[in-house]
Design a protein around this motif. Sequence first.
Motif, short mmCIF file in Angstrom:
data_model
loop_
_atom_site.label_atom_id
_atom_site.label_comp_id
_atom_site.label_asym_id
_atom_site.label_seq_id
_atom_site.Cartn_x
_atom_site.Cartn_y
_atom_site.Cartn_z
N ILE A 1 0.77 -1.19 0.07
CA ILE A 1 0.01 -0.07 0.02
C ILE A 1 0.92 1.25 0.15
N GLY A 2 1.89 1.23 0.71
CA GLY A 2 2.90 2.37 0.74
C GLY A 2 3.55 2.49 -0.59
N ALA A 3 3.81 1.51 -1.32
CA ALA A 3 4.61 1.60 -2.70
C ALA A 3 3.58 2.21 -3.58
N LEU A 4 2.50 1.62 -3.42
CA LEU A 4 1.46 2.03 -4.40
C LEU A 4 1.03 3.43 -4.31
N LEU A 5 0.99 4.04 -3.02
CA LEU A 5 0.66 5.42 -2.87
C LEU A 5 1.77 6.37 -3.21
N ALA A 6 3.33 5.87 -3.19
CA ALA A 6 4.38 6.65 -3.70
C ALA A 6 4.05 6.51 -5.06
N VAL A 7 3.80 5.55 -5.85
CA VAL A 7 3.48 5.59 -7.16
C VAL A 7 2.41 6.48 -7.63
N ALA A 8 1.35 6.45 -6.88
CA ALA A 8 -0.02 7.34 -7.03
C ALA A 8 0.52 8.81 -6.99
N LEU A 9 1.45 9.08 -5.88
CA LEU A 9 1.91 10.59 -5.68
C LEU A 9 2.75 10.94 -6.87
N ARG A 10 3.54 10.28 -7.31
CA ARG A 10 4.59 10.58 -8.48
C ARG A 10 4.00 10.58 -9.84
N ARG A 11 2.73 9.83 -10.28
CA ARG A 11 2.13 9.93 -11.26
C ARG A 11 0.86 11.05 -11.14
N GLY A 12 0.66 11.82 -10.13
CA GLY A 12 -0.29 12.77 -10.13
C GLY A 12 -1.82 12.30 -9.70
N ILE A 13 -2.03 11.17 -9.31
CA ILE A 13 -3.36 10.69 -9.24
C ILE A 13 -3.82 10.71 -7.75
N MET A 14 -2.85 11.14 -6.98
CA MET A 14 -3.20 11.34 -5.43
C MET A 14 -4.61 12.21 -5.23
N PRO A 15 -4.70 13.28 -5.93
CA PRO A 15 -5.97 13.94 -5.57
C PRO A 15 -7.00 13.16 -5.87
N ASP A 16 -7.14 12.40 -6.88
CA ASP A 16 -8.33 11.56 -7.13
C ASP A 16 -8.50 10.36 -6.25
N LEU A 17 -7.56 9.82 -5.41
CA LEU A 17 -7.65 9.26 -4.31
C LEU A 17 -8.15 9.76 -3.07
N GLY A 18 -7.79 11.12 -3.06
CA GLY A 18 -8.29 11.96 -1.98
C GLY A 18 -9.48 12.00 -1.85
N ARG A 19 -10.43 11.80 -2.93
CA ARG A 19 -11.79 12.10 -2.78
C ARG A 19 -12.27 10.91 -2.12
N LEU A 20 -11.65 9.74 -2.42
CA LEU A 20 -12.21 8.59 -1.86
C LEU A 20 -11.83 7.98 -0.56
N ALA A 21 -10.90 8.82 0.03
CA ALA A 21 -10.34 8.67 1.47
C ALA A 21 -11.29 8.54 2.44
N PRO A 22 -12.30 9.56 2.62
CA PRO A 22 -13.18 9.40 3.86
C PRO A 22 -13.76 8.18 3.70
N ILE A 23 -14.44 7.79 2.49
CA ILE A 23 -15.11 6.67 2.23
C ILE A 23 -14.50 5.32 2.71
N VAL A 24 -13.13 5.39 2.26
CA VAL A 24 -12.32 4.06 2.29
C VAL A 24 -12.15 3.99 4.15
N VAL A 25 -11.92 4.98 4.56
CA VAL A 25 -11.56 5.21 6.06
C VAL A 25 -12.97 4.67 6.89
N ILE A 26 -13.95 5.08 6.59
CA ILE A 26 -15.49 4.83 7.17
C ILE A 26 -15.45 3.04 6.83
N VAL A 27 -15.45 2.95 5.54
CA VAL A 27 -15.65 1.34 5.40
C VAL A 27 -14.52 0.55 6.10
N GLY A 28 -13.46 0.92 6.10
CA GLY A 28 -12.48 0.29 6.77
C GLY A 28 -12.75 -0.06 8.17
N VAL A 29 -12.96 0.88 8.92
CA VAL A 29 -13.16 0.95 10.18
C VAL A 29 -14.47 0.09 10.60
#
Length: 184
Positions: A19-47
Amino acid sequence: MPVLPIYVITWFRLDGLVIGALLAVALRRGIMPDLGRLAPIVVIVGVAGLIVVTIMGGHTWWWNRRMQQFGYSLIAVIAGAMLVGAITRPADSLWPRMLSAGWLRAFGKYSYCLYLIHLPVMRAVREYVFNPEETLAIAPWIGQVLFYGAATAPAFALAWLSWRLFEAPILRLKERFPYSRAAS
């Protein structure tokens, strides 16, 4: 399979590293903002998933089969989503401010020693101070919270002491070994 290797051997815990490696790739490729929109949903579902896992397993201890099968991966996903949320939101918004709280940064500062000593400290607390399994019939969650509090205090104190006596002096030696990047 015995439960200890699943808890400690890297091969069984690669999900967090991936997961850490994939997030580093996402950051370098500029897709982190797209993931940011999903982050709260992922946290809620994960918890929610983590709560289900602990209910199915009966407790949150590391030897819980359900925690080993699903819980640790859920924790890695939740942590990754929280990191994405902290990176993609403005620094003055609630999420980054919460995750940059001083007490959390202190745990990060002393994390190496905490990593090394948390299991022996937990064992000593369980053996000599407070055994949370004795409270399972009465109030298992209260027993676990009290146990983790009782184990965190001495572990943090030892990590702080280690930082002051060993790690900080060793890190000061870096000044004697200058680092220069190779020309690219």
